[in-house]
Design a protein around this motif. Structure first.
Motif, PDB file in Angstrom:
ATOM      1  N   ILE A 258       0.836  -1.203   0.000  1.00 49.10           N
ATOM      2  CA  ILE A 258       0.000   0.000   0.000  1.00 49.10           C
ATOM      3  C   ILE A 258       0.870   1.252   0.000  1.00 49.10           C
TER       4      ILE A 258
ATOM      5  N   GLU B  22       3.754   1.682  -1.103  1.00 51.22           N
ATOM      6  CA  GLU B  22       4.485   1.913  -2.347  1.00 51.22           C
ATOM      7  C   GLU B  22       3.732   2.834  -3.288  1.00 51.22           C
ATOM      8  N   GLY B  23       2.496   3.131  -2.936  1.00 52.82           N
ATOM      9  CA  GLY B  23       1.745   4.081  -3.736  1.00 52.82           C
ATOM     10  C   GLY B  23       2.184   5.517  -3.478  1.00 52.82           C
ATOM     11  N   LEU B  24       2.856   5.747  -2.359  1.00 55.84           N
ATOM     12  CA  LEU B  24       3.341   7.084  -2.038  1.00 55.84           C
ATOM     13  C   LEU B  24       4.446   7.515  -3.000  1.00 55.84           C
TER      14      LEU B  24
END
Lengths: 245, 245
Positions: free
Chosen positions: B163, B165-167
DNA sequence: CTGTAATCTTTATGA
DNA sequence: TCATAAAGATTACAG
């Protein structure tokens, strides 16, 4: 933590062609030659490869030699690998073996025996595969199974939705709905946090109650799965960390 | 499992070519056509196949589509199978993808992901393989699978990292660091929220202060970008709150 | 997937 | 203490 080590493998003496190729690879991978009994190439104590050229592959199916070899390989190494080399048109046509038998063998090895099967065009490619596996096994530290790469050129809201796509059962559609309603990923998480599962008197999940209730497409299963991931708590223990806002 | 004389499979609507072939196989295997979400062919509740033609195989590696599909397949069926069709010379030459990448992908799928990989020459052969497997699963007495690697779906912490890694500017490394330190995505966001940018007297960003400061690799630019996405606040508003004495 | 370019954080150094 | 430069690490991008 990043040592620039190059991988090393052990090759059986009889693999002349392979050895020749590895001699030219000195810069990227080293090797030693030994007399091996149960494998053609040993990568680690757990990983070893059997190499089979097309014609020999067919032949060894017919006299049952192949399966004996593979079973021994499997007994000796936890991760045996079969490198199937040059299984091309010519091989299919020349050998007097039925299609069903050939594919039956392939299926058996790959999915029933559970031995990773990797097709290559020729010895050079075989060597390349060995090199890649050795590299992964010896040098590259355990990379995660799946990593995401964001599509290029996102604006803020696309990026916000993209973050949410990491959630379970959440595709672009749901992610956009969430952002549209709650504006930011942080708000979405608070919304998830403040939404609860309603249970029947018998203790079965019935539905949800809270901010998320207002958007269609989100049910108790969604809540259950994602709460566990986001907040690390089982849905029962929710009250405990009831934050004030 | 019921013993039938003729095996039966479910094929996805979009697999036109495959369907045509199976129509002519009525005598030996039956099929039904459905809209499938996660597989191309379903053989049993546990066994399902993904079919990839050479060209599409390469293309789907590049945009990560393939690995997402395979992972979903793996989550849905205990025994997923990849049928790799027509990976011939032409495909290797035509596509602008390096050999290393192609074989890296093959290795990854077969030995790292543990998904049985079966190469075929063309659709007809693919159909044949499906027929063989269906026969084996449904008609022939099931010989148990000797040993299969434990399914490697995402566990909770991998999903949590996934999750994050969406940043922005957040890959596997940083995502894992964050989860390791803060345990859950929600905690990470709170940590980001509670970390501030420190400015010099001349008004230039100097560093950061707060929970995130304790892990290396995160600086003021990271904060600036991600705060805007996560909380929707401009960095100016942040600056205003900044008190330097 | 792989390999390379771009970007960021951190450390070192001088004003 | 601040500013700049270089080194080291990680992510983004292209094929």
């Amino acid at each position: 933590m990043s040592k620039k080590l190059i991988p090393h493998v052990i090759i059986d003496v009889r693999e002349k062609k392979l050895i020749e190729i590895f001699k030219r690879k000195k810069e990227s991978i080293t090797h030693e030659v030994k007399q091996l009994d149960v494998a053609d190439v040993v990568i680690t104590n757990e990983v070893a490869c059997e190499r089979k050229e097309g014609f020999d592959f067919i032949a060894s199916i017919m006299d049952n030699r192949l399966f004996e070899q593979l079973l021994r390989l499997k007994e000796t190494y936890t991760t045996p690998i079969l490198l199937l080399e040059g299984l091309n048109q010519e091989v299919f046509e020349t050998m007097g073996m039925s299609l069903s038998s050939i594919y039956g063998a392939l299926s058996f090895i790959s999915y029933k025996l559970g031995i990773p099967l990797i097709p290559t065009r020729h010895v050079q490619d075989t060597a390349l595969v060995i090199e890649r596996i050795a590299y992964r096994e010896q040098v590259k530290d355990n990379a995660p199974i799946l990593s995401r790469k964001a599509p290029k050129g996102m604006n803020d809201n696309e990026r916000r939705a993209y973050i949410l796509e990491g959630l379970i059962d959440t595709g672009p559609k749901k992610a956009q709905l969430l952002i549209k309603k709650f504006k930011t990923p942080y708000n979405v998480m608070r919304a998830i946090k403040n939404t609860r599962i309603i249970y029947t008197k018998t203790g079965k999940p019935k539905g949800i109650e809270g901010p998320l209730k207002e958007i269609p497409g989100f049910g108790w299963k969604y809540l259950q799965k994602n709460k566990k991931i986001l907040f690390g708590m089982e849905n029962n223990a929710q009250k405990k960390i009831d934050d004030h806002w």
